[in-house]
Design an enzyme around this catalytic site. Structure first.
Site, PDB file in Angstrom:
ATOM      1  N   ALA A 120       0.857  -1.189   0.000  1.00 55.92           N
ATOM      2  CA  ALA A 120       0.000   0.000   0.000  1.00 55.92           C
ATOM      3  C   ALA A 120       0.891   1.237   0.000  1.00 55.92           C
ATOM      4  O   ALA A 120       2.104   1.141   0.198  1.00 55.92           O
ATOM      5  CB  ALA A 120      -0.897   0.007   1.226  1.00 55.92           C
ATOM      6  N   LYS A 121       0.325   2.374  -0.217  1.00 52.50           N
ATOM      7  CA  LYS A 121       1.051   3.641  -0.075  1.00 52.50           C
ATOM      8  C   LYS A 121       0.024   4.737   0.134  1.00 52.50           C
ATOM      9  O   LYS A 121      -1.121   4.616  -0.323  1.00 52.50           O
ATOM     10  CB  LYS A 121       1.855   3.928  -1.345  1.00 52.50           C
ATOM     11  CG  LYS A 121       3.010   4.868  -1.142  1.00 52.50           C
ATOM     12  CD  LYS A 121       4.171   4.161  -0.508  1.00 52.50           C
ATOM     13  CE  LYS A 121       5.398   5.021  -0.350  1.00 52.50           C
ATOM     14  NZ  LYS A 121       6.535   4.225   0.125  1.00 52.50           N
TER      15      LYS A 121
END
Ligand code: NAD
Length: 431
Positions: A120-121
Site C-alpha cells: 500500500a502507499k
C-alpha cells in the site's frame, strides 16, 4: 503526467490520470515478468490495478485562522500475502498515479523478503515544508480519521515516508486509537520507541544495503577489507550504510549530498563528515578532502557504489562511465531502465532496490510482530534476524537469476510476482 497544482492556494487538478512515468514503468516491469512466469492474463490484469483507492479532501485549520483543503490518498494494491503495508508521504507533488506505482512496488518488496504483508502507499499533496508543527499534527489527525475505517493492525499498516517521521506515526496511532477505543500500537510502524516502536529501525535500511553489498562481493569473489566504496546521498540511508560498511573494514572514499560530494583516496572520517554536514549543511569543503560533483561521485573508481539519494541518478547518459564492480541500491529507483542495459553489458553486479533497501520494511514487520505479541526484542536480536532474512532473500534472488538466466533486478521481480501470483491462485476468486 498531470501533477498537482499549487497546494498552497488549494486548487487541485483532477488526479484520475493513468500512465504516469513511474506507474507505466511499474506496469511494464510486471508485464515482462508475467511473460517469464507465463502467468494467466486475468491474474496479470488484476495485479496491474490496485485493489482499492481511497481519495479524501482533508480540511485543515491553519495557524492564521483560515481553513485549507488538501487531497490525500491511500492506495491498497494487493493483500493476497497479508495486510497492506506502506508509507505515508507529504509533498506538494504527491499524485494518485505515483502513489499507485509505489503501492505496487511495496507488494513486490514485501514478497521478495517473504514478509507476510501486501503493498500500500499513502500521501497528502501539501506544501509540508511551510507547515508549522501544529498544522502538520492537525493534517495528520484529520487525514487519519478520514481513512480510519480502511487502516488497522490486521488491515493496512502505514509507516513514515517522505516528510513524515516517528512523531507523525505517533499522531496516526493516537488518533486511530481514540476513534477505536483501544490503544492500537500495531496500526503503524516506525513510531517512537517510547510508544511501541522498535529499536534498530533508523539504521535498518542502511544496514540491509550493506548486507546485500557484502553478499554480492562474496558471490563475485571480492574481499571487503580494504575495498573502496562510494556513497551517493548522506541522509538516513547513505549515512548509516557508509558508517556500517566502513566499520566492517571497507574504505569509504567518496560521499555526496544534494549540493555535491567529497573524495579522499585514504578513506573519509565519516563522523567528521557528519559533524561537518551538521555544522555547514553540506558534506562539501571538508578539510583534507577533495570537493567533487555528484556526477564525479557516481563515476568514482571504486569497488562498490551505493546510490542512496533519490530516483533516476544513474541514466543512459552516465551509466557507461560507472567504474564500480558492484552496486547495492539504497534509494528507490536510482537506475533508469536504459542505464540498466548498459550496466548489464559492463557486467556490473546490481542488487536492485526492492531487495537492497528492504531492511526498513523488514524491521517494520518486526515492530508489528512485537506489538501484536506484546513482546519487545533487543536491538541485537532484531539485527540478527534482519541480517539472516536479508541474506536469505539475496540468495533466493540469486538462485532465480541463475535459473532464468536474468540479472538480479529481473530475478527479484520474478521471485516477488511469482510468490504473489501463487498466493492468489491458491486463494481463488471470490465469489
Ligand atoms: P534523506 O532525506 O534522509 O537523505 C537523502 C540524501 O540524499 C540527503 O543527504 C540529500 O542531500 C541527498 N541528495 C538529494 N538529492 C541528491 C542528489 N541529486 N545527489 C546526491 N545526493 C542527493 O532520505 P533517506 O531516508 O536516506 O532516503 C534516501 C533514499 O532511500 C530515497 O530514495 C528513499 O525513498 C529510499 N529509501 C529509504 C528508506 C528509509 O528507511 N529511510 C527505506 C527504503 C528506501
Amino acid at each position: 503526467m498531470i501533477r498537482l497544482g499549487s497546494a498552497r492556494d488549494t486548487r487541485y487538478e483532477s488526479l484520475m490520470v493513468e500512465n504516469s512515468e513511474i506507474y507505466q514503468s511499474a506496469v511494464e516491469q510486471l508485464e515482462r515478468v508475467a511473460k517469464i512466469l507465463k502467468l494467466d492474463g486475468g491474474l496479470v490484469e488484476s495485479l496491474k490495478h490496485p485493489r482499492k483507492i481511497i481519495q479524501v479532501a482533508v480540511p485543515v485549520k491553519m495557524d492564521d485562522g483560515s481553513t485549507k483543503v488538501f487531497v490525500g490518498y491511500r492506495v491498497q494494491h494487493n493483500f493476497a500475502r497479508g495486510p497492506y503495508k506502506g508509507g505515508i508521504r507529504y509533498h506538494p507533488e504527491v499524485s494518485l498515479d505515483d502513489v499507485k506505482a509505489l503501492a505496487m512496488l511495496m507488494t513486490w518488496k514485501c514478497a521478495v523478503l517473504n514478509i507476510p504483508f501486501g503493498g500500500a502507499k499513502g500521501g497528502v499533496a501539501c506544501p509540508i515544508k511551510e507547515f508549522s508543527e501544529g498544522e502538520k499534527e492537525r493534517l495528520t489527525r484529520r487525514f487519519t480519521a478520514m481513512i480510519a475505517d480502511d487502516i488497522g493492525p490486521d488491515k493496512d499498516i502505514p509507516a513514515p515516508d517522505m516528510y513524515t517521521d516517528a512523531q507523525t506515526m505517533a499522531w496516526v496511532m493516537d488518533t486511530y486509537s481514540m476513534l477505536k477505543g483501544y490503544m492500537a500500537q500495531a496500526v503503524v510502524t516506525g513510531k517512537p520507541v517510547e510508544c511501541g516502536g522498535s529499536p534498530g529501525r533508523t539504521a535498518a535500511t542502511g544496514f540491509g544495503v550493506v548486507v546485500c553489498a557484502l553478499e554480492a562481493m562474496k558471490h563475485n569473489g571480492m574481499k571487503l577489507t580494504g575495498s573502496t566504496v562510494a556513497v551517493q546521498g548522506f541522509g538516513n540511508v547513505g549515512y548509516h550504510a557508509a558508517r556500517i560498511i566502513a566499520g566492517l573494514g571497507a574504505k569509504v572514499v567518496a560521499v555526496s549530498d544534494s549540493k555535491g560530494g567529497i573524495y579522499s583516496a585514504d578513506g573519509l572520517d565519516l563522523e567528521a563528515v557528519a559533524k561537518h554536514k551538521e555544522d555547514t549543511g553540506t558534506v562539501q569543503n571538508l578539510r583534507g578532502a577533495k570537493t567533487i560533483s555528484n556526477e564525479e561521485l557516481l563515476t568514482t573508481r571504486c569497488d562498490v557504489l551505493l546510490p542512496c539519494a533519490m530516483e533516476n541518478q544513474i541514466t543512459g547518459k552516465n551509466a557507461a562511465n560507472i567504474k564500480a564492480a558492484i552496486m547495492s541500491e539504497g534509494a528507490n529507483g536510482p537506475t533508469t531502465p536504459d542505464a540498466d542495459v548498459i550496466l548489464d553489458k559492463k557486467k556490473i553486479f546490481v542488487v536492485p532496490d526492492i531487495l537492497a533497501n528492504a531492511g526498513g520494511v523488514t524491521v517494520s514487520y518486526y515492530e508489528w510482530v512485537q506489538n501484536q505479541q506484546r513482546e519487545s526484542w533487543t536491538e541485537a536480536e532484531i539485527r540478527k534476524k534482519l541480517e539472516e532474512r536479508m541474506i536469505g532473500a539475496f540468495n533466493d534472488v540469486l538462485e532465480v537469476s541463475k535459473k532464468h538466466n536474468v540479472n538480479m533486478r529481473s530475478a527479484a521481480y520474478v521471485l516477488a510476482v511469482g510468490r504473489v501470483a501463487a498466493a492468489m491462485k491458491k486463494l481463488g476468486l471470490f465469489p
